[in-house]
Scaffold this motif. Structure first.
Motif, PDB file in Angstrom:
ATOM      1  N   ASN A 153      11.265  -1.215  -9.277  1.00  0.00           N
ATOM      2  CA  ASN A 153       9.798  -0.940  -8.740  1.00  0.00           C
ATOM      3  C   ASN A 153       9.660   0.227  -8.371  1.00  0.00           C
ATOM      4  O   ASN A 153      10.525   1.008  -7.855  1.00  0.00           O
ATOM      5  CB  ASN A 153       9.803  -1.960  -7.392  1.00  0.00           C
ATOM      6  N   THR A 154       8.560   1.011  -8.820  1.00  0.00           N
ATOM      7  CA  THR A 154       8.058   2.421  -8.414  1.00  0.00           C
ATOM      8  C   THR A 154       6.721   2.249  -7.897  1.00  0.00           C
ATOM      9  O   THR A 154       5.838   1.755  -8.498  1.00  0.00           O
ATOM     10  CB  THR A 154       8.088   3.086  -9.920  1.00  0.00           C
ATOM     11  N   ASP A 155       6.709   3.138  -6.664  1.00  0.00           N
ATOM     12  CA  ASP A 155       5.586   3.430  -5.965  1.00  0.00           C
ATOM     13  C   ASP A 155       4.849   4.638  -6.684  1.00  0.00           C
ATOM     14  O   ASP A 155       5.657   5.738  -6.566  1.00  0.00           O
ATOM     15  CB  ASP A 155       5.680   3.254  -4.654  1.00  0.00           C
ATOM     16  N   LEU A 156       3.677   4.919  -6.891  1.00  0.00           N
ATOM     17  CA  LEU A 156       3.205   5.910  -7.265  1.00  0.00           C
ATOM     18  C   LEU A 156       1.988   6.392  -6.407  1.00  0.00           C
ATOM     19  O   LEU A 156       1.007   5.659  -6.134  1.00  0.00           O
ATOM     20  CB  LEU A 156       2.604   5.726  -8.878  1.00  0.00           C
ATOM     21  N   ASP A 157       2.275   7.593  -5.792  1.00  0.00           N
ATOM     22  CA  ASP A 157       1.247   8.150  -4.757  1.00  0.00           C
ATOM     23  C   ASP A 157       0.156   9.051  -5.776  1.00  0.00           C
ATOM     24  O   ASP A 157       0.252  10.150  -5.888  1.00  0.00           O
ATOM     25  CB  ASP A 157       1.685   8.780  -3.865  1.00  0.00           C
ATOM     26  N   LEU A 158      -0.994   8.200  -6.066  1.00  0.00           N
ATOM     27  CA  LEU A 158      -1.773   9.003  -7.011  1.00  0.00           C
ATOM     28  C   LEU A 158      -3.058   9.329  -6.557  1.00  0.00           C
ATOM     29  O   LEU A 158      -3.807  10.147  -7.115  1.00  0.00           O
ATOM     30  CB  LEU A 158      -2.008   7.933  -8.169  1.00  0.00           C
ATOM     31  N   GLY A 159      -3.547   8.867  -5.409  1.00  0.00           N
ATOM     32  CA  GLY A 159      -4.586   9.359  -4.693  1.00  0.00           C
ATOM     33  C   GLY A 159      -4.498  10.447  -3.864  1.00  0.00           C
ATOM     34  O   GLY A 159      -3.302  11.356  -3.745  1.00  0.00           O
ATOM     35  N   ALA A 160      -4.887  10.352  -2.676  1.00  0.00           N
ATOM     36  CA  ALA A 160      -4.472  11.570  -1.705  1.00  0.00           C
ATOM     37  C   ALA A 160      -3.331  11.375  -0.986  1.00  0.00           C
ATOM     38  O   ALA A 160      -2.869  10.090  -1.037  1.00  0.00           O
ATOM     39  CB  ALA A 160      -5.705  11.500  -0.331  1.00  0.00           C
ATOM     40  N   PRO A 161      -2.405  12.190  -0.535  1.00  0.00           N
ATOM     41  CA  PRO A 161      -1.094  12.113  -0.038  1.00  0.00           C
ATOM     42  C   PRO A 161      -1.011  10.655   1.090  1.00  0.00           C
ATOM     43  O   PRO A 161      -2.078  10.635   1.921  1.00  0.00           O
ATOM     44  CB  PRO A 161      -0.780  13.435   0.447  1.00  0.00           C
ATOM     45  N   GLY A 162      -0.182   9.964   0.942  1.00  0.00           N
ATOM     46  CA  GLY A 162       0.084   8.931   1.610  1.00  0.00           C
ATOM     47  C   GLY A 162      -0.809   7.645   1.124  1.00  0.00           C
ATOM     48  O   GLY A 162      -1.149   7.821  -0.022  1.00  0.00           O
ATOM     49  N   PRO A 163      -0.818   6.628   1.720  1.00  0.00           N
ATOM     50  CA  PRO A 163      -1.419   5.467   1.240  1.00  0.00           C
ATOM     51  C   PRO A 163      -2.822   5.729   1.254  1.00  0.00           C
ATOM     52  O   PRO A 163      -3.553   6.171   1.971  1.00  0.00           O
ATOM     53  CB  PRO A 163      -1.243   4.397   2.414  1.00  0.00           C
ATOM     54  N   CYS A 211      -0.129  -3.221  -9.641  1.00  0.00           N
ATOM     55  CA  CYS A 211      -1.135  -3.473  -8.798  1.00  0.00           C
ATOM     56  C   CYS A 211      -1.573  -2.073  -8.300  1.00  0.00           C
ATOM     57  O   CYS A 211      -0.861  -1.120  -8.073  1.00  0.00           O
ATOM     58  CB  CYS A 211      -0.736  -4.277  -7.526  1.00  0.00           C
ATOM     59  N   THR A 212      -3.007  -1.898  -8.286  1.00  0.00           N
ATOM     60  CA  THR A 212      -3.237  -0.485  -7.799  1.00  0.00           C
ATOM     61  C   THR A 212      -4.355  -0.753  -6.711  1.00  0.00           C
ATOM     62  O   THR A 212      -5.121  -1.706  -6.674  1.00  0.00           O
ATOM     63  CB  THR A 212      -4.482   0.067  -9.244  1.00  0.00           C
ATOM     64  N   VAL A 213      -4.356   0.221  -5.718  1.00  0.00           N
ATOM     65  CA  VAL A 213      -5.246   0.150  -4.504  1.00  0.00           C
ATOM     66  C   VAL A 213      -6.644   0.481  -4.821  1.00  0.00           C
ATOM     67  O   VAL A 213      -6.953   1.534  -5.388  1.00  0.00           O
ATOM     68  CB  VAL A 213      -4.659   0.912  -3.352  1.00  0.00           C
ATOM     69  N   ALA A 214      -7.503  -0.398  -4.819  1.00  0.00           N
ATOM     70  CA  ALA A 214      -8.693  -0.277  -5.117  1.00  0.00           C
ATOM     71  C   ALA A 214      -9.607   0.148  -3.791  1.00  0.00           C
ATOM     72  O   ALA A 214     -10.696   0.800  -3.898  1.00  0.00           O
ATOM     73  CB  ALA A 214      -9.345  -1.732  -5.792  1.00  0.00           C
TER      74      ALA A 214
END
Length: 159
Positions: free
Chosen positions: A45-55, A81-84
Motif C-alpha cells: 500500500n502506498t499513500d501519495l501526498d499529492l495536494g497541499a502538504p498533509g491530508p 482511492c483519491t480524496v475528493a
C-alpha cells in the motif's frame, strides 16, 4: 491519511475477505452473493501526498490487499482511492478496485462519504464489470469496516 486508508480498504477495494463463503457461479447473471473479506497488506500500500502538504484533496492511496474466504487468501483487491473533499466534518473519497479471484475479476467503483471524527463505517459501490466467470457482471458491493482494524467485510451482490 489513516482514515483515507481505511476508506480505501472498504473499496478495495471493495473487496476482500475472511471467514465467509464465496459462491461459485456459472455466469454473472446467476445472481449470486459473494461474501469476502479484505485485509490490508502494508508493504503493498502506498499513500501519495499529492495536494497541499498533509491530508488534503488530491491525496491518493494505491493498494493491493489480500482477499480472503474462510481465513484463506483467495485473491487480491487492487485499486486506489483519491480524496475528493476534506474538511473537519467531511471526508469524501472516490475509489476504484478490482477483485481478482481464481476464475475471473470483478471491477468496482464508487464514492465513500464519512465524518472524519467518527471514522469509516461502510460503503456501497457499483459493480461495473468483470472477466472470466464474472464476464458481464453488474450489481453492487457493500463494504463494512471492522472497528479499529484494516479489515473490511464485503458482500458482492451480482445481477
Amino acid at each position: 491519511m489513516s482514515r483515507t486508508r481505511r476508506t480505501a480498504l472498504a473499496a478495495a477495494v471493495l473487496l476482500a475477505g475472511a471467514g465467509t463463503a464465496l459462491a461459485v457461479v456459472p455466469t454473472a447473471a446467476a445472481d449470486p452473493t459473494l461474501r469476502l473479506t479484505t485485509v490490508a497488506v502494508p508493504e503493498r500500500n502506498t499513500d501519495l501526498d499529492l495536494g497541499a502538504p498533509g491530508p488534503s484533496t488530491g491525496d491518493t492511496q494505491v493498494f493491493a490487499d489480500d482477499l480472503r474466504r474462510d481465513g484463506r487468501t483467495v485473491g487480491t483487491s487492487t485499486g486506489s482511492c483519491t480524496v475528493a473533499a476534506l474538511s473537519e466534518s467531511r471526508l469524501v473519497v472516490a475509489c476504484t478496485a478490482t477483485l481478482t479471484l481464481p476464475r475471473g475479476q470483478i471491477t468496482t467503483q464508487g464514492v465513500a462519504d464519512e465524518d472524519p471524527a467518527a471514522g469509516p463505517t461502510g460503503f456501497t459501490w457499483a459493480v461495473t464489470g468483470g472477466t472470466g466467470r464474472y464476464a458481464g457482471a453488474g450489481g453492487e458491493v457493500v463494504g463494512t469496516f471492522r472497528p479499529d482494524s484494516d479489515v473490511v467485510d464485503l458482500e458482492v451482490r451480482l445481477r
